[in-house]
Enzyme design. Structure first.
Site, PDB file in Angstrom:
ATOM      1  CD  GLU A 183      -0.354   0.430   3.498  1.00  8.32           C
ATOM      2  OE1 GLU A 183      -1.195   0.973   4.241  1.00  8.32           O
ATOM      3  OE2 GLU A 183      -0.311  -0.795   3.322  1.00  8.32           O
ATOM      4  CD  GLU A 263       3.761  -1.747   6.516  1.00 13.28           C
ATOM      5  OE1 GLU A 263       2.653  -2.144   6.934  1.00 13.28           O
ATOM      6  OE2 GLU A 263       3.988  -0.551   6.262  1.00 13.28           O
TER       7      GLU A 263
HETATM    8  C1  LIG Z   1      -7.359  -1.624   9.490  1.00 14.17           C
HETATM    9  C2  LIG Z   1      -6.605  -0.787   8.524  1.00 14.17           C
HETATM   10  C3  LIG Z   1      -5.163  -0.597   8.970  1.00 14.17           C
HETATM   11  C4  LIG Z   1      -4.381   0.063   7.876  1.00 14.17           C
HETATM   12  N1  LIG Z   1      -2.946  -0.132   8.128  1.00 14.17           N
HETATM   13  C5  LIG Z   1      -2.220  -1.104   7.605  1.00 14.17           C
HETATM   14  S1  LIG Z   1      -2.758  -2.197   6.640  1.00 14.17           S
HETATM   15  N2  LIG Z   1      -0.872  -1.094   7.825  1.00 14.17           N
HETATM   16  C6  LIG Z   1       0.038  -0.625   6.800  1.00 14.17           C
HETATM   17  C7  LIG Z   1       0.715   0.640   7.275  1.00 14.17           C
HETATM   18  O1  LIG Z   1       1.731   1.004   6.354  1.00 14.17           O
HETATM   19  C8  LIG Z   1       1.328   0.452   8.643  1.00 14.17           C
HETATM   20  O2  LIG Z   1       1.833   1.695   9.070  1.00 14.17           O
HETATM   21  C9  LIG Z   1       0.302  -0.078   9.643  1.00 14.17           C
HETATM   22  O3  LIG Z   1      -0.738   0.871   9.796  1.00 14.17           O
HETATM   23  C10 LIG Z   1      -0.287  -1.384   9.118  1.00 14.17           C
HETATM   24  C11 LIG Z   1      -1.269  -1.996  10.080  1.00 14.17           C
HETATM   25  O4  LIG Z   1      -0.626  -2.203  11.314  1.00 14.17           O
END
Ligand SMILES: CCCCNC(=S)N1C[C@H](O)[C@@H](O)[C@@H](O)[C@H]1CO
Length: 661
Positions: A183, A263
């Protein structure tokens, strides 16, 4: 004319097309038919995420078999860099950290693998998988083309990726694709030089065949900075999202090729002080069916969450710092304890409508064992055992130093000073904004006064006499794994002030609690605990007998919490000299977040520490680096994150990086 001649003639006339024969072992993109090709045949994966770093190795087979029997044909797994390189150049791939053994087990069980080696992984994992020792160079610019960062990354990739290459699908293994970064479009830097460097390193170390991809939120502005030519862009979104919009965002970058949700959130993470997140099984199953009907490839995040053992939990930054809990249950189809849930069976039913399920029953929940209530006796106040916990003694400094400045990566550090003058009437003991990272338990004359918190309570009333001992125990609750555009240093990041005058002349004790516990402390003899009132952090011990069999269980602390602090005299349990600790009952109590699964105690029962120190939960611990010796010279003033890392504007960073390079 013989047959060969006829074939050649037809070929020449274009009347017979030779099918391009895919290599024997290949996993490729088919842009014509918008799908993956496995050995030249259209292939769609239905995958689930599991993190080996969150599951004790003895349980890997059980969890993976349950994922296979759920109908998954692939799994997705992160490799946390800091889990394997706890100190620069020191690597650990043993026991629970044996990533090759985990990958070989996935191959044995017939699961394909989507590997996500980062170097940053997010995942609610400590510093998103980046090693905390990177911050020993306080002006490093993480996740960028900063040469200092890239040098550490390349050194790590040269160790990890040679372990991966032979396991790639085209080399005879089961790894079908590899994600680059994580991301990246959500990160402020938007540094294409960094992504280009990673692409070059992955290609150099994994070869030209492997399918490399990225994952970003399903928004154009996230995909803009998260993707690169040569990396297949995928998106992530949960059950509540509009499929057309979400996959439309992917199509905005990848007009052709397979639809991929890397995801698909089956649940969500939990924060200390919050309630357990949950997502409807029906909603999750319905969304999955809709995507599979589209022919999309889906990875369910998480399929099995497991536990953040030791100090590995991360944190998010939204309006405030939000540390993630020990439990990573995630309301996932396989519970934290590894038990199949209603959500798993709902998902399994959906999958069965699109591809055949393996024959045979779903393996049952693992047996749990209730060891009963455990009486805990106070062993010692933390302040009375500093000689054990900080064998190298304190570091003397005019002003407080961070964890990073004294080279301690995890856990707890004690800051000690004395009141500089009489304080006959209550005066505010205050920390500057963001000065407490992350919780500071305050004692005066060894009496607990209250807790200072990051983005929370930052002042406490203090009354005392000149020379009185002031102690602040700093707890590192986990470095930001998401939302940080600065380096998340830990400890007292600013000077505490008493009635607006900065306090100085500190003794700083790095605490090696895990090392002490590993070496058998506390020992059998129970010293007489102090007779003080509310003395603050202390160690309690208790014992329980095991039936000689290693059964799963967890420690339950009814009424304990880490909610935002209250006044010193509120919420502190009084008069309970011997808190009682009921352990898990035969069935996991769903209302309570099952705590970490204790590694089965070895008979005779190990002393059970109850002071919430992760060191008490698992025999094998990753130790924060012990600090160096003491120093009589005042040490350099408090290191601050580089200006460019303190809420920088991207142009700042661009200029800085361009200038730097
Ligand atoms: C509250 C913001 C959390 C950001 N992380 C997000 S959207 N996510 C995407 C990320 O790639 C994954 O590793 C996980 O961290 C997942 C949430 O479980």
């Amino acid at each position: 004319m013989g047959l060969p001649g006829l074939v050649l003639l037809l070929l020449a006339a274009g009347l017979l097309r030779a099918q391009p024969t895919a290599p024997a072992r290949s996993f490729q993109l088919d842009y014509e038919h918008d799908c993956f090709l496995r050995d030249g045949v259209p292939f769609r994966y239905v995958s689930g995420s599991i993190h080996y770093a969150r599951v004790p190795r003895p349980a890997w087979r059980d969890r993976l078999l349950k994922m296979y029997m759920s109908g998954l044909n692939a799994l997705q797994v992160y490799v946390p860099w800091n889990y394997h390189e706890p100190l620069p150049g020191l690597y650990n791939f043993a026991g629970d950290r044996d990533v090759e053994a985990f990958l070989d087990l996935t191959a044995e069980l017939g699961l394909l693998v989507i590997l996500r080696p980062g170097p940053y992984i997010c995942a609610e994992w400590e510093m998103g998988g980046l090693p905390a020792w990177l911050l020993w160079q306080s002006d490093i610019v993480l996740r960028s083309s900063d040469p200092a960062f890239l040098a550490a990354v390349d050194s790590w990739l040269h160790v990890l990726l040679p372990k991966i290459k032979p396991r790639l699908y085209q080399n005879g293994g089961n790894i079908i694709s590899v994600q680059v970064e994580n991301e990246y479009g959500s990160y402020y830097a938007c540094d294409y030089n960094y992504l280009r460097h990673l692409l070059g390193s992955f290609r150099a170390l994994l070869g030209s065949e492997v399918l490399l991809f990225t994952t970003d939120g399903a928004q154009a502005e996230e995909l803009r900075c998260g993707t690169l030519q040569g990396l297949y862009a995928t998106v992530d979104f949960g059950p509540g999202s509009n499929l057309t919009e979400a996959f439309g965002a992917q199509r905005g970058v990848e007009p052709r090729g397979p639809l991929v949700n890397s995801e698909y959130y089956t649940g969500w993470l939990d924060y200390w002080g919050g309630t357990h997140a949950s997502t409807s099984a029906t909603q999750v199953a319905r969304g999955l069916a809709d995507m599979l009907r589209l022919g999309a490839n889906v990875n369910m995040y998480m399929f099995h969450g497991g536990t953040n053992f030791a100090y590995w939990s991360g944190a998010d930054l939204k309006a405030q710092y939000k540390p993630v809990t020990t439990s990573y249950d995630y309301d996932a189809p396989l519970s934290e304890a590894g038990d199949p849930t209603e959500k798993l069976f709902a998902i399994r039913t959906v999958i069965s409508q699109f591809q055949p399920l393996p024959a045979g029953p779903m393996p049952p929940a693992t047996p749990k064992y209730a060891y009963g209530q455990v009486d805990l006796r106070k062993y010692a106040d933390l302040l009375d055992v500093l000689d054990v916990l900080s064998p190298s003694g304190p570091i003397r400094s005019q002003f407080p130093l961070t964890f990073e400045a004294i080279k301690q990566t995890h856990g707890f550090v004690l800051y000690h000073t004395q009141l500089p003058h009489d304080v006959p009437a209550p005066a505010p003991l205050s920390a500057p904004p963001h000065g407490i990272c992350d919780r500071g338990y305050v004692m005066l004359q060894k009496e607990y006064q209250g807790t200072l918190e990051r983005d929370g309570q930052s002042t406490l009333p203090v009354t005392g006499r000149a020379g009185d001992a002031l102690d602040v125990l700093l707890e590192n609750m986990g470095r930001l794994s998401f939302g940080a555009n600065f380096s998340d240093f830990k400890g007292l990041l600013g000077n505490l002030s008493l009635d607006s005058s900065p306090l100085s002349n500190w003794l700083i004790y790095p605490l090696a609690i895990d090392a002490a516990v590993q070496q058998g402390w506390p020992h059998a003899a129970l010293p007489q605990p102090s007779s003080r009132g509310r003395s603050g952090p202390a160690f309690y011990t208790g014992t329980f007998e095991t039936p000689g069999i290693a059964w799963d269980t967890f420690v339950k602390f009814p009424g304990w919490s880490k909610v935002r602090s209250r006044r010193a005299d509120e919420g502190v349990e009084r008069g309970r000299a011997q808190p009682r600790l009921p352990l898990a009952g035969p069935a996991v109590d769903k209302r309570l977040q099952p705590g970490p699964l204790l590694a089965p105690p070895r008979a005779p029962a190990d002393p059970l520490c109850a002071w919430l120190s992760p060191a008490c939960r698992l025999p094998q611990q990753h130790h924060g680096a012990g600090a160096g010796g003491s120093s009589s010279q005042p040490l350099p003033a408090l290191p601050r994150p580089a200006p460019s890392q303190q809420h920088p504007q991207p142009q700042h960073l661009d200029r800085r990086i361009n200038a730097g390079l």
